[in-house]
Write a protein that holds these residues in place. Sequence first.
Motif, PDB file in Angstrom:
ATOM      1  N   MET A   1      45.339  65.783  40.838  1.00  0.00           N
ATOM      2  CA  MET A   1      43.923  66.136  40.815  1.00  0.00           C
ATOM      3  C   MET A   1      43.744  67.254  39.792  1.00  0.00           C
ATOM      4  SD  MET A   1      43.405  66.000  44.953  1.00  0.00           S
ATOM      5  CE  MET A   1      41.876  66.874  44.944  1.00  0.00           C
ATOM      6  N   ILE A   2      42.927  66.984  38.782  1.00  0.00           N
ATOM      7  CA  ILE A   2      42.695  67.924  37.693  1.00  0.00           C
ATOM      8  C   ILE A   2      41.222  68.332  37.720  1.00  0.00           C
ATOM      9  CG2 ILE A   2      42.858  68.278  35.200  1.00  0.00           C
ATOM     10  CD1 ILE A   2      45.559  67.605  36.527  1.00  0.00           C
ATOM     11  N   ASP A   3      40.972  69.634  37.765  1.00  0.00           N
ATOM     12  CA  ASP A   3      39.611  70.166  37.761  1.00  0.00           C
ATOM     13  C   ASP A   3      39.399  70.961  36.476  1.00  0.00           C
ATOM     14  OD1 ASP A   3      37.120  71.206  38.270  1.00  0.00           O
ATOM     15  OD2 ASP A   3      37.767  72.558  39.871  1.00  0.00           O
ATOM     16  N   HIS A   4      38.614  70.406  35.560  1.00  0.00           N
ATOM     17  CA  HIS A   4      38.325  71.070  34.289  1.00  0.00           C
ATOM     18  C   HIS A   4      39.607  71.533  33.602  1.00  0.00           C
ATOM     19  CE1 HIS A   4      34.044  70.881  34.972  1.00  0.00           C
ATOM     20  NE2 HIS A   4      34.166  71.493  36.134  1.00  0.00           N
ATOM     21  N   GLY A   5      40.618  70.673  33.554  1.00  0.00           N
ATOM     22  CA  GLY A   5      41.852  70.991  32.851  1.00  0.00           C
ATOM     23  C   GLY A   5      42.852  71.815  33.643  1.00  0.00           C
ATOM     24  N   THR A   6      42.599  72.019  34.929  1.00  0.00           N
ATOM     25  CA  THR A   6      43.496  72.812  35.767  1.00  0.00           C
ATOM     26  C   THR A   6      43.986  71.967  36.936  1.00  0.00           C
ATOM     27  OG1 THR A   6      42.275  74.824  35.203  1.00  0.00           O
ATOM     28  CG2 THR A   6      43.672  74.920  37.150  1.00  0.00           C
ATOM     29  N   LEU A   7      45.287  72.006  37.193  1.00  0.00           N
ATOM     30  CA  LEU A   7      45.863  71.301  38.337  1.00  0.00           C
ATOM     31  C   LEU A   7      45.362  71.942  39.629  1.00  0.00           C
ATOM     32  CD1 LEU A   7      47.966  69.284  39.530  1.00  0.00           C
ATOM     33  CD2 LEU A   7      49.627  71.154  39.371  1.00  0.00           C
ATOM     34  N   VAL A   8      44.836  71.108  40.563  1.00  0.00           N
ATOM     35  CA  VAL A   8      44.363  71.633  41.847  1.00  0.00           C
ATOM     36  C   VAL A   8      44.965  70.896  43.049  1.00  0.00           C
ATOM     37  CG1 VAL A   8      42.194  72.566  40.927  1.00  0.00           C
ATOM     38  CG2 VAL A   8      42.255  70.215  41.801  1.00  0.00           C
ATOM     39  N   GLY A   9      45.617  69.760  42.836  1.00  0.00           N
ATOM     40  CA  GLY A   9      46.188  69.022  43.960  1.00  0.00           C
ATOM     41  C   GLY A   9      46.859  67.758  43.485  1.00  0.00           C
TER      42      GLY A   9
ATOM     43  N   ILE B   1      50.451  68.060  47.230  1.00  0.00           N
ATOM     44  CA  ILE B   1      50.131  69.389  46.721  1.00  0.00           C
ATOM     45  C   ILE B   1      48.882  69.879  47.442  1.00  0.00           C
ATOM     46  CG2 ILE B   1      49.451  70.743  44.704  1.00  0.00           C
ATOM     47  CD1 ILE B   1      51.011  68.682  42.997  1.00  0.00           C
ATOM     48  N   ILE B   2      49.040  70.967  48.167  1.00  0.00           N
ATOM     49  CA  ILE B   2      47.935  71.537  48.931  1.00  0.00           C
ATOM     50  C   ILE B   2      47.169  72.545  48.094  1.00  0.00           C
ATOM     51  CG2 ILE B   2      47.375  72.938  50.958  1.00  0.00           C
ATOM     52  CD1 ILE B   2      49.946  71.725  52.218  1.00  0.00           C
ATOM     53  N   ASN B   3      47.906  73.302  47.299  1.00  0.00           N
ATOM     54  CA  ASN B   3      47.279  74.344  46.498  1.00  0.00           C
ATOM     55  C   ASN B   3      48.106  74.556  45.235  1.00  0.00           C
ATOM     56  OD1 ASN B   3      45.604  76.456  45.757  1.00  0.00           O
ATOM     57  ND2 ASN B   3      46.571  77.941  47.111  1.00  0.00           N
ATOM     58  N   ALA B   4      47.452  74.708  44.122  1.00  0.00           N
ATOM     59  CA  ALA B   4      48.116  75.011  42.864  1.00  0.00           C
ATOM     60  C   ALA B   4      47.308  76.112  42.181  1.00  0.00           C
ATOM     61  CB  ALA B   4      48.201  73.774  41.972  1.00  0.00           C
ATOM     62  N   VAL B   5      47.952  77.234  41.960  1.00  0.00           N
ATOM     63  CA  VAL B   5      47.265  78.378  41.363  1.00  0.00           C
ATOM     64  C   VAL B   5      47.880  78.655  40.003  1.00  0.00           C
ATOM     65  CG1 VAL B   5      46.725  80.834  41.606  1.00  0.00           C
ATOM     66  CG2 VAL B   5      46.760  79.351  43.630  1.00  0.00           C
ATOM     67  N   LYS B   6      47.043  78.626  38.995  1.00  0.00           N
ATOM     68  CA  LYS B   6      47.495  78.916  37.638  1.00  0.00           C
ATOM     69  C   LYS B   6      47.736  80.416  37.533  1.00  0.00           C
ATOM     70  CE  LYS B   6      46.629  77.396  32.985  1.00  0.00           C
ATOM     71  NZ  LYS B   6      45.765  76.610  32.124  1.00  0.00           N
ATOM     72  N   GLU B   7      48.922  80.772  37.059  1.00  0.00           N
ATOM     73  CA  GLU B   7      49.265  82.186  36.949  1.00  0.00           C
ATOM     74  C   GLU B   7      48.491  82.825  35.806  1.00  0.00           C
ATOM     75  OE1 GLU B   7      53.444  83.027  37.002  1.00  0.00           O
ATOM     76  OE2 GLU B   7      53.815  81.449  38.453  1.00  0.00           O
TER      77      GLU B   7
END
Length: 156
Positions: A59-67, A112-118
Amino acid sequence: MKRIFLTIALAIITTFSFSAKPHIANVRVNAENSTIKWIGSKVASSHEGNVNIQKGMLMIDHGTLVGGQFSIDMTSISNTDMEGRKKERLEGHLKSDDFFDVEQFPLATITIINAVKEKGGGNSYKVVASLTIKGITNPVAFDANVAIDGLNFLAT
């Protein structure tokens, strides 16, 4: 004049309301070109190999992995650091009910429950997921490097 002001106000509100909503794209993983590499270790040595992805989705939200979620074909588990009879014995042992019991549990899943970009980490993420093997689910956390270019991505 009131009509122009009202039209502009509605346009601004509409723009902000659409930009505040997430745009999540479900990107299917190319299972034929994807592999999971594993490493197993014990006191005196370690072994490594591959296991195939049956299917997966990120799951990609505006270019960021979210799930995301992956189904892993446990019957495909293979060893890559040995050859011949030793390789066959280890693979048979991993597939047996002593380890993964692939006859009864041919699939494992990771969600993947949560993915936080560092922050300042480029493509680095902290990932929290649920891993299910042999019908038992446990939480896992790991670092991932996910390069996203539109709907194309490379993850390690």
